[in-house]
Design a protein around this motif. Structure first.
Motif, short mmCIF file in Angstrom:
data_model
loop_
_atom_site.label_atom_id
_atom_site.label_comp_id
_atom_site.label_asym_id
_atom_site.label_seq_id
_atom_site.Cartn_x
_atom_site.Cartn_y
_atom_site.Cartn_z
N VAL A 74 1.45 -2.37 -9.44
CA VAL A 74 1.57 -2.09 -8.00
C VAL A 74 0.31 -2.23 -7.33
CG1 VAL A 74 1.85 -0.38 -6.05
CG2 VAL A 74 3.65 -0.91 -8.18
N LYS A 75 -0.87 -1.62 -8.16
CA LYS A 75 -2.39 -1.57 -7.60
C LYS A 75 -2.89 -2.98 -7.77
CE LYS A 75 -3.84 2.98 -9.03
NZ LYS A 75 -4.80 3.99 -9.89
N GLU A 106 1.51 6.63 -7.01
CA GLU A 106 0.56 7.18 -7.35
C GLU A 106 0.84 8.90 -7.08
OE1 GLU A 106 -3.00 5.89 -4.92
OE2 GLU A 106 -3.59 4.65 -6.57
N VAL A 142 2.38 1.46 -12.33
CA VAL A 142 1.29 1.70 -11.39
C VAL A 142 0.33 0.76 -11.45
CG1 VAL A 142 -0.55 3.29 -10.79
CG2 VAL A 142 1.75 4.36 -11.39
N GLN A 164 2.03 1.71 -3.54
CA GLN A 164 1.13 2.22 -4.33
C GLN A 164 0.82 3.67 -4.01
OE1 GLN A 164 -2.92 0.30 -3.98
NE2 GLN A 164 -3.95 2.14 -5.27
N GLN A 180 0.76 -1.21 -0.13
CA GLN A 180 0.09 0.04 -0.03
C GLN A 180 0.86 1.08 0.10
OE1 GLN A 180 -2.30 -1.17 3.45
NE2 GLN A 180 -4.00 -1.75 2.40
#
Length: 145
Positions: A108-109, A67, A105, A63, A60
């Motif tokens: 990772v999500k 972002e 991204v 992430q 998290q």
């Protein structure tokens, strides 16, 4: 009076943001990213015990870091000189660079959404994320010394 103080504060904040150094900002984000990935990698390699909750927390954090990367703000024209290892290819192939960042991204999500239940699942996720890192480091980064 209160509105005036708020307005002045907002202008000061906007001015400080405008004076931000994109090279230093992106280096700070990448340094943070490296620390997070390093911690996750230790678990994937078996150097530290697997703890699903701790791994999810690290993913998290990764992430959140991913972002924060705003390619347009962090890699504006003219930020290719100075103390940077960003390769000229970034500005020559901005669409490709953005696509590589978008894939990172997304991976990772996906890792966060899948919340690895064991070290084998984590290894697969680390492999995908590491591949994304390698793509950028090989194509869009000048090798150090």
């Amino acid at each position: 009076m209160r509105k005036l103080v708020i307005a002045i504060s907002m202008l000061a904040l906007a001015a400080s943001a405008a004076l931000a150094d994109p090279i230093l900002d992106r280096q700070a984000l990448m340094k943070e990213r490296g620390k997070i990935v390093g911690g996750i990698s230790k678990v994937a390699k078996g150097e530290e015990p697997f703890d699903a909750a701790a791994v999810l927390t690290q993913l998290q954090a990764l992430q959140a870091n991913a972002e924060k990367i705003d390619v347009d703000a962090l890699f504006p024209a003219g930020s290719d000189t100075g103390d940077t290892t960003a390769a000229p290819k970034i500005w020559e192939d901005m669409a490709g660079f953005k696509a590589a960042n978008d894939k990172y991204v997304a991976d990772v999500k996906a890792a966060v959404a899948a919340a690895p239940a064991d070290v084998d699942a984590l290894k697969a996720q680390v492999g995908a994320i590491g591949s994304d890192c390698g793509t950028c480091h090989q194509g869009y980064r000048v090798k150090k010394g």
